[in-house]
Design a protein around this motif. Sequence first.
Motif, mmCIF file in Angstrom:
data_model
loop_
_atom_site.group_PDB
_atom_site.id
_atom_site.type_symbol
_atom_site.label_atom_id
_atom_site.label_comp_id
_atom_site.label_asym_id
_atom_site.label_seq_id
_atom_site.Cartn_x
_atom_site.Cartn_y
_atom_site.Cartn_z
ATOM 1 N N ALA A 179 -1.651 -11.244 -7.734
ATOM 2 C CA ALA A 179 -1.969 -9.997 -7.036
ATOM 3 C C ALA A 179 -2.680 -9.024 -7.965
ATOM 4 N N THR A 180 -3.457 -8.134 -7.375
ATOM 5 C CA THR A 180 -4.083 -7.039 -8.102
ATOM 6 C C THR A 180 -3.957 -5.784 -7.259
ATOM 7 N N THR A 181 -3.891 -4.637 -7.915
ATOM 8 C CA THR A 181 -3.761 -3.361 -7.204
ATOM 9 C C THR A 181 -5.022 -2.542 -7.387
ATOM 10 N N LEU A 182 -5.586 -2.114 -6.275
ATOM 11 C CA LEU A 182 -6.761 -1.246 -6.279
ATOM 12 C C LEU A 182 -6.310 0.191 -6.090
ATOM 13 N N MET A 183 -6.737 1.072 -6.977
ATOM 14 C CA MET A 183 -6.444 2.498 -6.838
ATOM 15 C C MET A 183 -7.718 3.226 -6.433
ATOM 16 N N VAL A 184 -7.699 3.865 -5.285
ATOM 17 C CA VAL A 184 -8.803 4.727 -4.872
ATOM 18 C C VAL A 184 -8.474 6.122 -5.389
ATOM 19 N N LEU A 185 -9.219 6.573 -6.399
ATOM 20 C CA LEU A 185 -8.883 7.800 -7.107
ATOM 21 C C LEU A 185 -9.165 9.044 -6.276
ATOM 22 N N GLY A 186 -10.222 9.007 -5.462
ATOM 23 C CA GLY A 186 -10.553 10.196 -4.686
ATOM 24 C C GLY A 186 -11.534 9.885 -3.580
ATOM 25 N N ARG A 187 -11.655 10.830 -2.666
ATOM 26 C CA ARG A 187 -12.549 10.703 -1.516
ATOM 27 C C ARG A 187 -13.210 12.058 -1.303
ATOM 28 N N ALA A 188 -14.547 12.075 -1.178
ATOM 29 C CA ALA A 188 -15.279 13.329 -1.030
ATOM 30 C C ALA A 188 -16.307 13.221 0.076
ATOM 31 N N THR A 189 -16.353 14.240 0.922
ATOM 32 C CA THR A 189 -17.370 14.310 1.981
ATOM 33 C C THR A 189 -17.866 15.754 2.058
ATOM 34 N N VAL A 190 -19.021 15.955 2.698
ATOM 35 C CA VAL A 190 -19.582 17.302 2.836
ATOM 36 C C VAL A 190 -20.248 17.424 4.195
ATOM 37 N N ASP A 191 -20.202 18.633 4.770
ATOM 38 C CA ASP A 191 -20.865 18.895 6.051
ATOM 39 C C ASP A 191 -22.297 19.356 5.788
ATOM 40 N N THR A 197 0.845 -1.189 0.000
ATOM 41 C CA THR A 197 0.000 0.000 0.000
ATOM 42 C C THR A 197 0.877 1.235 0.000
ATOM 43 N N THR A 198 0.375 2.302 -0.603
ATOM 44 C CA THR A 198 1.052 3.595 -0.520
ATOM 45 C C THR A 198 0.457 4.451 0.592
ATOM 46 N N ALA A 199 -0.569 3.937 1.282
ATOM 47 C CA ALA A 199 -1.181 4.660 2.402
ATOM 48 C C ALA A 199 -0.266 4.603 3.619
ATOM 49 N N ASN A 200 -0.443 5.553 4.514
ATOM 50 C CA ASN A 200 0.340 5.589 5.742
ATOM 51 C C ASN A 200 -0.294 4.667 6.780
ATOM 52 N N MET A 201 -0.341 3.380 6.432
ATOM 53 C CA MET A 201 -0.922 2.357 7.295
ATOM 54 C C MET A 201 -0.076 1.099 7.166
ATOM 55 N N THR A 202 -0.077 0.289 8.215
ATOM 56 C CA THR A 202 0.568 -1.008 8.091
ATOM 57 C C THR A 202 -0.341 -1.932 7.288
ATOM 58 N N LEU A 203 0.245 -2.997 6.752
ATOM 59 C CA LEU A 203 -0.567 -3.947 5.984
ATOM 60 C C LEU A 203 -1.634 -4.575 6.873
ATOM 61 N N ALA A 204 -1.299 -4.840 8.124
ATOM 62 C CA ALA A 204 -2.276 -5.418 9.051
ATOM 63 C C ALA A 204 -3.424 -4.446 9.297
ATOM 64 N N GLU A 205 -3.114 -3.157 9.379
ATOM 65 C CA GLU A 205 -4.167 -2.159 9.585
ATOM 66 C C GLU A 205 -5.086 -2.078 8.372
ATOM 67 N N PRO A 262 -7.425 7.983 -0.661
ATOM 68 C CA PRO A 262 -6.994 7.761 -2.050
ATOM 69 C C PRO A 262 -5.517 7.374 -2.177
ATOM 70 N N PHE A 263 -5.288 6.084 -2.100
ATOM 71 C CA PHE A 263 -3.957 5.508 -2.263
ATOM 72 C C PHE A 263 -4.089 4.203 -3.037
ATOM 73 N N ASP A 264 -2.965 3.513 -3.231
ATOM 74 C CA ASP A 264 -2.969 2.197 -3.869
ATOM 75 C C ASP A 264 -2.976 1.113 -2.806
ATOM 76 N N TYR A 265 -3.691 0.033 -3.095
ATOM 77 C CA TYR A 265 -3.781 -1.106 -2.177
ATOM 78 C C TYR A 265 -3.591 -2.386 -2.988
ATOM 79 N N GLU A 266 -2.498 -3.093 -2.739
ATOM 80 C CA GLU A 266 -2.231 -4.355 -3.441
ATOM 81 C C GLU A 266 -2.790 -5.511 -2.625
ATOM 82 N N VAL A 267 -3.620 -6.321 -3.277
ATOM 83 C CA VAL A 267 -4.235 -7.473 -2.613
ATOM 84 C C VAL A 267 -3.795 -8.740 -3.347
#
Length: 210
Positions: A85-97, A35-43, A65-70
């Motif tokens: 293996a395959t890599t999932l790309m989360v292109l974006g994340r949007a929320t609103v108040d 993963t390119t996210a700031n998380m451990t693989l276990a997380e 929005p990072f890459d996740y290899e599964v």
Amino acid sequence: SPREGGVEVSLDAGASTFADGALDESGFVWSVTGTTANMTLAEVEAAYLPTRTGRVVHFVGDPMPFDYEVTVAVTSPAGDVTTTATTLMVLGRATVDVPRVARLGTNASIDVSLPAIDLHANAGGASIAWSIVGYEPLDSTTQQPCAGAGVAPATTVWPIASAPTVAAACGSGNYLVDAMVSLLDSSNAVAATTTLRQTVHVHEPPTAAV
């Protein structure tokens, strides 16, 4: 994919074969191997891959929005193991108040609440199309027509320098505002869209009396 309310991606290894017999469901074991996210693989596994055995599993939740290899490891009845293996790309994340509250007496035009948009490093950007999709008077929960109500500008490009405004043409009430977020890939083509809804609540200022 965009994120609004979470995502669910099905991972299917059902095309796997074994020449000397059938493959058992328990022989499919999935794991997050990069993963390119700031998380451990276990997380990442704990957050987004709750089930990790079987031909089909689901990558679910609220990923940034990072890459996740599964990777799936397939074990035959004879004990032979192969992986793919395959890599999932989360292109974006949007929320609103929501909701946004403003007073009609001092705000004939009311700023909308801007969505928070996070983009993948390889995303081309994002654009937002704004529209009013409903109006409810304060004393009613039934939507009514509201000629003249609108959002200006109707289209914005992320990041937004200043918030678009709602013209409260019908006075007090709830204006239902949709923001359709289009996420662009690296070639600036629209790769995915998601629609965020907010309520702009407009009311008269209080009247003071003694």
